[in-house]
Design a protein around this motif. Structure first.
Motif, mmCIF file in Angstrom:
data_model
loop_
_atom_site.group_PDB
_atom_site.id
_atom_site.type_symbol
_atom_site.label_atom_id
_atom_site.label_comp_id
_atom_site.label_asym_id
_atom_site.label_seq_id
_atom_site.Cartn_x
_atom_site.Cartn_y
_atom_site.Cartn_z
ATOM 1 N N ILE A 1 0.896 -1.301 -0.041
ATOM 2 C CA ILE A 1 0.003 0.100 -0.006
ATOM 3 C C ILE A 1 0.948 1.379 0.111
ATOM 4 C CG2 ILE A 1 -1.413 1.331 1.307
ATOM 5 C CD1 ILE A 1 -3.606 -1.834 1.934
ATOM 6 N N ASN A 2 2.081 1.318 0.887
ATOM 7 C CA ASN A 2 2.552 2.204 0.899
ATOM 8 C C ASN A 2 3.525 2.803 -0.474
ATOM 9 O OD1 ASN A 2 2.347 2.894 3.295
ATOM 10 N ND2 ASN A 2 3.868 1.401 4.217
ATOM 11 N N GLN A 3 3.524 1.773 -1.039
ATOM 12 C CA GLN A 3 4.085 2.158 -2.150
ATOM 13 C C GLN A 3 3.399 2.173 -3.497
ATOM 14 O OE1 GLN A 3 5.529 -2.254 -3.097
ATOM 15 N NE2 GLN A 3 7.454 -1.487 -2.348
ATOM 16 N N LEU A 4 2.461 1.897 -3.009
ATOM 17 C CA LEU A 4 1.173 2.081 -4.353
ATOM 18 C C LEU A 4 0.104 3.788 -3.924
ATOM 19 C CD1 LEU A 4 -0.825 -1.063 -5.168
ATOM 20 C CD2 LEU A 4 0.640 -0.033 -6.556
ATOM 21 N N VAL A 5 0.576 4.244 -2.811
ATOM 22 C CA VAL A 5 0.068 5.903 -2.989
ATOM 23 C C VAL A 5 0.300 6.622 -3.528
ATOM 24 C CG1 VAL A 5 -0.663 7.205 -0.380
ATOM 25 C CG2 VAL A 5 -1.601 4.683 -0.248
ATOM 26 N N PRO A 6 1.801 6.473 -3.336
ATOM 27 C CA PRO A 6 1.791 8.005 -4.412
ATOM 28 C C PRO A 6 1.643 7.664 -5.776
ATOM 29 C CG PRO A 6 3.895 7.122 -3.160
ATOM 30 C CD PRO A 6 2.757 6.404 -3.589
ATOM 31 N N LYS A 7 1.149 6.560 -6.402
ATOM 32 C CA LYS A 7 1.230 6.348 -7.677
ATOM 33 C C LYS A 7 -0.178 6.784 -7.875
ATOM 34 C CE LYS A 7 4.957 2.848 -8.238
ATOM 35 N NZ LYS A 7 5.224 1.367 -8.566
ATOM 36 N N GLN A 8 -1.571 5.815 -7.004
ATOM 37 C CA GLN A 8 -2.387 6.154 -7.159
ATOM 38 C C GLN A 8 -3.151 7.918 -7.459
ATOM 39 O OE1 GLN A 8 -5.697 5.019 -8.009
ATOM 40 N NE2 GLN A 8 -5.401 3.242 -6.309
ATOM 41 N N ARG A 9 -2.059 8.633 -5.898
ATOM 42 C CA ARG A 9 -2.431 10.070 -5.951
ATOM 43 C C ARG A 9 -2.153 10.140 -7.456
ATOM 44 N NH1 ARG A 9 0.668 11.402 -2.143
ATOM 45 N NH2 ARG A 9 2.489 10.980 -3.252
ATOM 46 N N GLU A 10 -0.900 9.979 -8.004
ATOM 47 C CA GLU A 10 -0.578 10.403 -9.103
ATOM 48 C C GLU A 10 -2.040 10.622 -10.858
ATOM 49 O OE1 GLU A 10 0.723 13.123 -11.603
ATOM 50 O OE2 GLU A 10 1.294 13.075 -9.348
ATOM 51 N N HIS A 11 -1.837 9.015 -10.659
ATOM 52 C CA HIS A 11 -2.922 8.504 -11.195
ATOM 53 C C HIS A 11 -4.274 9.486 -11.894
ATOM 54 C CE1 HIS A 11 -4.424 6.211 -14.540
ATOM 55 N NE2 HIS A 11 -5.872 6.291 -13.247
ATOM 56 N N TRP A 12 -4.906 9.909 -10.206
ATOM 57 C CA TRP A 12 -6.172 10.681 -10.526
ATOM 58 C C TRP A 12 -6.294 11.776 -10.156
ATOM 59 C CZ3 TRP A 12 -9.972 8.513 -10.059
ATOM 60 C CH2 TRP A 12 -10.651 7.007 -9.904
ATOM 61 N N ARG A 13 -3.905 12.468 -10.412
ATOM 62 C CA ARG A 13 -4.087 13.732 -10.378
ATOM 63 C C ARG A 13 -4.102 13.698 -12.062
ATOM 64 N NH1 ARG A 13 0.031 16.313 -5.846
ATOM 65 N NH2 ARG A 13 -1.009 16.456 -4.326
ATOM 66 N N ARG A 14 -3.936 13.230 -12.540
ATOM 67 C CA ARG A 14 -3.626 13.284 -14.019
ATOM 68 C C ARG A 14 -4.857 13.129 -14.783
ATOM 69 N NH1 ARG A 14 0.751 9.116 -15.531
ATOM 70 N NH2 ARG A 14 -0.838 7.824 -15.376
ATOM 71 N N LEU A 15 -5.971 12.639 -14.350
ATOM 72 C CA LEU A 15 -6.835 12.319 -14.756
ATOM 73 C C LEU A 15 -7.912 13.522 -14.739
ATOM 74 C CD1 LEU A 15 -9.879 10.606 -15.900
ATOM 75 C CD2 LEU A 15 -10.264 9.829 -14.082
ATOM 76 N N PHE A 16 -7.920 14.080 -13.938
ATOM 77 C CA PHE A 16 -8.662 15.388 -13.125
ATOM 78 C C PHE A 16 -8.200 16.308 -14.573
ATOM 79 C CE2 PHE A 16 -10.260 12.532 -10.131
ATOM 80 C CZ PHE A 16 -12.216 13.029 -10.643
ATOM 81 N N ASN A 17 -6.583 16.050 -14.175
ATOM 82 C CA ASN A 17 -6.523 17.342 -15.419
ATOM 83 C C ASN A 17 -6.621 17.245 -16.381
ATOM 84 O OD1 ASN A 17 -4.493 18.963 -13.296
ATOM 85 N ND2 ASN A 17 -2.632 16.802 -13.978
ATOM 86 N N CYS A 18 -7.359 16.292 -17.230
ATOM 87 C CA CYS A 18 -7.790 16.360 -18.236
ATOM 88 C C CYS A 18 -6.948 16.198 -19.216
ATOM 89 C CB CYS A 18 -9.316 17.442 -17.936
ATOM 90 S SG CYS A 18 -11.040 17.270 -17.007
ATOM 91 N N GLU A 19 -5.662 16.097 -19.156
ATOM 92 C CA GLU A 19 -5.035 16.474 -20.753
ATOM 93 C C GLU A 19 -4.852 14.739 -20.814
ATOM 94 O OE1 GLU A 19 -1.413 18.001 -18.707
ATOM 95 O OE2 GLU A 19 -2.376 19.761 -18.750
ATOM 96 N N PHE A 20 -5.731 14.210 -21.935
ATOM 97 C CA PHE A 20 -6.313 12.495 -22.165
ATOM 98 C C PHE A 20 -4.974 12.401 -23.419
ATOM 99 C CE2 PHE A 20 -9.962 13.949 -21.346
ATOM 100 C CZ PHE A 20 -9.928 13.855 -19.962
ATOM 101 N N ASP A 21 -3.493 12.451 -23.002
ATOM 102 C CA ASP A 21 -2.128 12.105 -23.886
ATOM 103 C C ASP A 21 -1.977 10.881 -24.182
ATOM 104 O OD1 ASP A 21 -1.421 12.352 -21.788
ATOM 105 O OD2 ASP A 21 -0.060 13.891 -22.216
ATOM 106 N N GLU A 22 -1.048 10.704 -24.766
ATOM 107 C CA GLU A 22 -0.511 8.884 -24.695
ATOM 108 C C GLU A 22 -0.147 8.715 -23.683
ATOM 109 O OE1 GLU A 22 2.326 6.983 -27.585
ATOM 110 O OE2 GLU A 22 2.268 8.839 -28.429
ATOM 111 N N ALA A 23 0.400 9.744 -22.417
ATOM 112 C CA ALA A 23 0.863 9.019 -21.405
ATOM 113 C C ALA A 23 -0.297 8.747 -20.582
ATOM 114 C CB ALA A 23 2.113 10.044 -20.903
ATOM 115 N N TYR A 24 -0.766 9.193 -20.604
ATOM 116 C CA TYR A 24 -1.586 8.961 -20.048
ATOM 117 C C TYR A 24 -2.524 7.922 -19.790
ATOM 118 C CZ TYR A 24 -7.089 8.033 -18.154
ATOM 119 O OH TYR A 24 -8.221 8.718 -17.723
ATOM 120 N N ILE A 25 -2.922 7.356 -21.844
ATOM 121 C CA ILE A 25 -3.898 5.887 -22.129
ATOM 122 C C ILE A 25 -2.988 5.423 -21.433
ATOM 123 C CG2 ILE A 25 -4.106 5.177 -24.380
ATOM 124 C CD1 ILE A 25 -5.768 7.988 -23.630
ATOM 125 N N LYS A 26 -2.051 4.829 -21.722
ATOM 126 C CA LYS A 26 -0.295 4.197 -21.756
ATOM 127 C C LYS A 26 -0.542 3.928 -20.177
ATOM 128 C CE LYS A 26 2.532 4.394 -25.793
ATOM 129 N NZ LYS A 26 3.347 4.337 -26.038
#
Length: 168
Positions: free
Chosen positions: A61-86
């Motif tokens: 969990i401690n490893q995943l929290v920063p990744k999870q947080r960053e993923h949700w931030r990217r989603l709500f930035n609404c930048e649906f670029d190739e990096a987000y899709i991948k």
């Protein structure tokens, strides 16, 4: 996924370029609250028999929290670029190979959607603004779920095609 496929999916979900502006006040407030939501999510998973299999202790969990947080931030930035899709596809693939069934994936997205909706209700009093934010949040969460779960579908289709080619 091609840009045409992404454009089609965005249109089907009613996601427009204006949504980035609409969601901005929500996104900015959410940044401070995201760690709490993510930790509650993992605690919820640990309370379920299926989740205990994946998260028997806090190390993963401690490893995943920063990744999870960053993923949700990217989603709500609404930048649906190739990096987000991948990123979505990599997340879906990781869940697939680790044996996370689609129903668990959907349960996880449901948990997040409810948390995000509750956060919006607690932070936005204007009914029109709240309705608009809730609509955009729902659309974005469903886009993210679609992109990740599409990995499952693609893998199953490939397996069926391979078996058919072998004459089974």
């Amino acid at each position: 996924m091609s840009q045409v496929d992404l454009t089609r999916r965005l249109a089907l979900l009613g996601i427009t370029p204006d949504d980035a502006k609409v969601i901005e006040p929500f996104r900015l407030k959410l940044y401070d609250a995201m760690d709490g939501i993510v930790f509650r999510f993992y605690r919820f998973l640990q309370s379920q028999p299926e989740g205990q299999r994946f998260f028997p202790d806090d190390n993963r969990i401690n490893q995943l929290v920063p990744k999870q947080r960053e993923h949700w931030r990217r989603l709500f930035n609404c930048e649906f670029d190739e990096a987000y899709i991948k990123g979505c596809q990599a997340i879906g693939h990781a869940h697939l190979v680790n044996g996370v069934a689609p129903y668990l994936y959907i349960a996880g997205y449901t948990f997040f959607l409810v948390e995000l909706q509750n956060f919006a209700v607690m932070n936005f009093a204007n009914p029109q603004e709240l309705r608009t934010i809730l609509a955009v949040v729902t659309r974005l969460v469903h886009l993210d779920m679609d992109l990740a779960l599409s990995v499952y579908t693609r893998e199953v289709v490939q397996l069926v095609a391979a078996k058919a080619a072998q004459g089974h």
